[in-house]
Design a protein around this motif. Structure first.
Motif, PDB file in Angstrom:
ATOM      1  N   TRP A 258      20.674  60.591   0.315  1.00 22.39           N
ATOM      2  CA  TRP A 258      21.831  60.150  -0.465  1.00 22.39           C
ATOM      3  C   TRP A 258      23.092  60.889  -0.022  1.00 22.39           C
ATOM      4  O   TRP A 258      24.181  60.306   0.016  1.00 22.39           O
ATOM      5  CB  TRP A 258      21.577  60.400  -1.958  1.00 22.39           C
ATOM      6  N   ASN A 262      26.072  58.501   1.085  1.00 21.16           N
ATOM      7  CA  ASN A 262      26.773  58.209  -0.164  1.00 21.16           C
ATOM      8  C   ASN A 262      28.185  57.696   0.121  1.00 21.16           C
ATOM      9  O   ASN A 262      28.660  57.740   1.258  1.00 21.16           O
ATOM     10  CB  ASN A 262      26.773  59.435  -1.096  1.00 21.16           C
ATOM     11  N   PRO A 263      28.903  57.199  -0.898  1.00 24.54           N
ATOM     12  CA  PRO A 263      30.192  56.532  -0.672  1.00 24.54           C
ATOM     13  C   PRO A 263      31.272  57.379   0.010  1.00 24.54           C
ATOM     14  O   PRO A 263      32.207  56.822   0.581  1.00 24.54           O
ATOM     15  CB  PRO A 263      30.630  56.140  -2.090  1.00 24.54           C
ATOM     16  N   VAL A 264      31.176  58.710  -0.043  1.00 19.04           N
ATOM     17  CA  VAL A 264      32.205  59.530   0.603  1.00 19.04           C
ATOM     18  C   VAL A 264      31.802  59.929   2.015  1.00 19.04           C
ATOM     19  O   VAL A 264      32.516  60.665   2.692  1.00 19.04           O
ATOM     20  CB  VAL A 264      32.516  60.800  -0.230  1.00 19.04           C
ATOM     21  N   SER A 265      30.657  59.452   2.478  1.00 14.72           N
ATOM     22  CA  SER A 265      30.207  59.749   3.830  1.00 14.72           C
ATOM     23  C   SER A 265      30.688  58.674   4.789  1.00 14.72           C
ATOM     24  O   SER A 265      30.998  57.546   4.393  1.00 14.72           O
ATOM     25  CB  SER A 265      28.675  59.823   3.867  1.00 14.72           C
ATOM     26  N   THR A 266      30.746  58.995   6.076  1.00 15.32           N
ATOM     27  CA  THR A 266      31.066  57.995   7.092  1.00 15.32           C
ATOM     28  C   THR A 266      29.815  57.578   7.861  1.00 15.32           C
ATOM     29  O   THR A 266      29.913  56.958   8.920  1.00 15.32           O
ATOM     30  CB  THR A 266      32.123  58.531   8.079  1.00 15.32           C
ATOM     31  N   LYS A 290      21.034  47.595   2.948  1.00 11.23           N
ATOM     32  CA  LYS A 290      22.024  47.004   2.047  1.00 11.23           C
ATOM     33  C   LYS A 290      23.002  46.150   2.841  1.00 11.23           C
ATOM     34  O   LYS A 290      23.450  46.562   3.912  1.00 11.23           O
ATOM     35  CB  LYS A 290      22.822  48.101   1.328  1.00 11.23           C
ATOM     36  N   GLU A 293      29.389  45.850   2.011  1.00 10.02           N
ATOM     37  CA  GLU A 293      30.090  45.628   0.738  1.00 10.02           C
ATOM     38  C   GLU A 293      31.131  44.519   0.845  1.00 10.02           C
ATOM     39  O   GLU A 293      31.276  43.697  -0.055  1.00 10.02           O
ATOM     40  CB  GLU A 293      30.757  46.935   0.308  1.00 10.02           C
ATOM     41  N   THR A 311      33.429  49.714   4.896  1.00 10.50           N
ATOM     42  CA  THR A 311      32.745  48.803   3.977  1.00 10.50           C
ATOM     43  C   THR A 311      32.329  47.486   4.621  1.00 10.50           C
ATOM     44  O   THR A 311      31.844  46.584   3.941  1.00 10.50           O
ATOM     45  CB  THR A 311      33.633  48.519   2.755  1.00 10.50           C
ATOM     46  N   ASP A 318      18.732  51.438  -1.580  1.00  4.57           N
ATOM     47  CA  ASP A 318      18.493  52.511  -2.546  1.00  4.57           C
ATOM     48  C   ASP A 318      17.056  53.016  -2.495  1.00  4.57           C
ATOM     49  O   ASP A 318      16.781  54.144  -2.904  1.00  4.57           O
ATOM     50  CB  ASP A 318      18.813  52.022  -3.960  1.00  4.57           C
TER      51      ASP A 318
END
Length: 419
Positions: A258, A262-266, A290, A293, A311, A318
């Motif tokens: 994670w 996670n969303p702040v990772s590149t 996934k 986005e 994105t 998950d």
């Protein structure tokens, strides 16, 4: 007068004793110098799962395998620009968080006749040594872990490390057969003290490390395959045997992957992996990956391309990189692919075919795919041939071992999957 002196002397000794206990401030009850086995095992298991098998070095190998990618300017790790500073922390963690604590656990457990603790620690030591030598080659071991007795431990050859691995696993199996004064329970995060499960792990690891040596000097593929097949008769027999770490997902209890995705990772997935699933119409694609986005499409980043919009790329599902995901360390499907490869060496592609299909089926069932869809996929892959058997086995093993360091080892020794 004598009576008064005796009273004063007794009072003085009492006060002095009380002061000593009261002023003994150099003993910190929150940092004990010695703890029992049940307190040594859990952090060692967590370190292996979090630091070794889902931490920085595991993430780097996924980039080398073009499973993961960095949405950052080139050159970078994803284009094979690796500096020693990128992995210094991993090297240190292996020795300070894992191997030394496991050695202390083994020594203490053997001294106290707590042989089941010793068995688990020996299995985890063998696993850690195997992972470390596969990444670095020659490593310190026989002279290491001695504290201030030796600060300049010599490096052992990889051949000697592999010998030590098999010896540790044999010793662990012997310890499992002994009675243990104290037995692990909930302090064993993997199997809650189920020693039958640990024995299956030991035998499956014996098979794994035997197959690593099919092309090693002084070994033959046939002999190593025999060793592996014999070990696997006592190895994992179902998905319930998987060595995996289940994370609750609360603060401080997150799955290591994670942090990488996670969303702040590149960090994102690479096109090599995503496109291989798409090309085969693999029903595992929407379960393992996934969609992006922005587009809803399954899109990986081509290695070496310019930075894109984060994105518009896919990341693992998950199930693999969620905050409460499970980390899969050694699995039944891997055991089956080891058996398929060993059978291919000994008996040819026709004999390996049903075992290869069992490996695919085991992984798909773990992901919840229906038997009908499994059958459709197996039919679409066709049958093994003398020319494609090793490639197909390794391609499917690569998918089943998603995000596992073992995919890097398999690629280096076989050349598959192609990247």
């Amino acid at each position: 007068m004598k009576k008064l002196l005796y009273i004063l002397l007794s009072f003085t000794l009492l006060v002095a004793s009380g002061c000593k206990e009261y002023l003994d401030v150099n003993v910190d009850p929150n940092n004990p110098l010695d703890v029992k086995e049940s307190l040594l095992l859990p952090p060692a298991e967590l370190a292996i799962s979090r630091s070794l098998m889902s931490g920085n070095i595991a993430w780097i190998t996924q980039q080398f395998m073009q499973v993961a990618a960095l949405n950052q300017p080139n050159p970078q790790i994803g284009t094979y620009r690796l500096l020693h500073t990128d992995i210094d922390g991993d090297w240190s963690s292996i020795y300070t968080d894992e191997l030394i604590n496991l050695k202390i656990l083994i020594d203490k457990a053997e001294k106290n006749d707590n042989y089941h603790y010793a068995a688990i620690a020996k299995i985890l030591t063998a696993f850690t040594l195997g992972t470390t030598t596969d990444l670095w080659g020659d490593i310190p071991y026989s002279q290491a872990l001695l504290g201030n007795e030796n600060f300049t431990a010599a490096y052992d050859s990889q051949e000697d490390i592999y010998t030590a691995i098999q010896s540790l696993l044999d010793a662990a199996i012997a310890d499992i057969g002994k009675s243990s004064l104290q037995a692990p329970g909930t302090d064993d995060y993997f199997y809650q003290g189920n020693m039958e499960q640990w024995q299956k792990v030991a035998y499956t690891l014996k098979a794994r490390y035997a197959m690593h040596l099919t092309k090693a000097p002084g070994h033959t593929a046939s002999a190593q395959a025999d060793i592996a097949l014999q070990a696997l008769t006592n190895g994992m027999i179902g998905n319930d045997d998987d060595l995996q770490m289940v994370y609750p997902g609360a603060a401080g209890q997150e799955n290591g992957w994670w942090f990488s995705f996670n969303p702040v990772s590149t960090s994102i997935l690479a096109s090599t992996f995503v496109d291989s699933l798409k090309a085969r119409n693999d029903p595992r694609l929407p379960i393992m990956v996934k969609p992006a986005e922005d587009t809803g499409l399954y899109t990986g980043r081509p290695i070496g391309t310019d930075v894109g919009v984060l994105t518009t790329y896919s990341i693992p599902s998950d199930m693999y990189s969620g905050i409460g995901a499970t980390n899969y360390i050694l699995t039944y499907s891997e055991a089956l692919f080891l058996k398929a490869e060993a059978t291919l060496i000994k008996s040819g592609y026709a004999a390996a075919e049903p075992i290869y299909q069992e490996g695919i089926t085991a992984h798909m069932l773990k992901l919840g795919i229906s038997q009908a869809n499994i059958n459709t996929y197996l039919a679409s892959r066709g049958t093994l041939t003398d020319e494609n058997a090793l490639q197909r086995i390794m391609e499917e093993k690569n998918v089943a071992n998603f995000l596992n360091i073992e995919t890097f080892n398999d690629w280096r020794r076989t050349g598959f999957p192609a990247i």
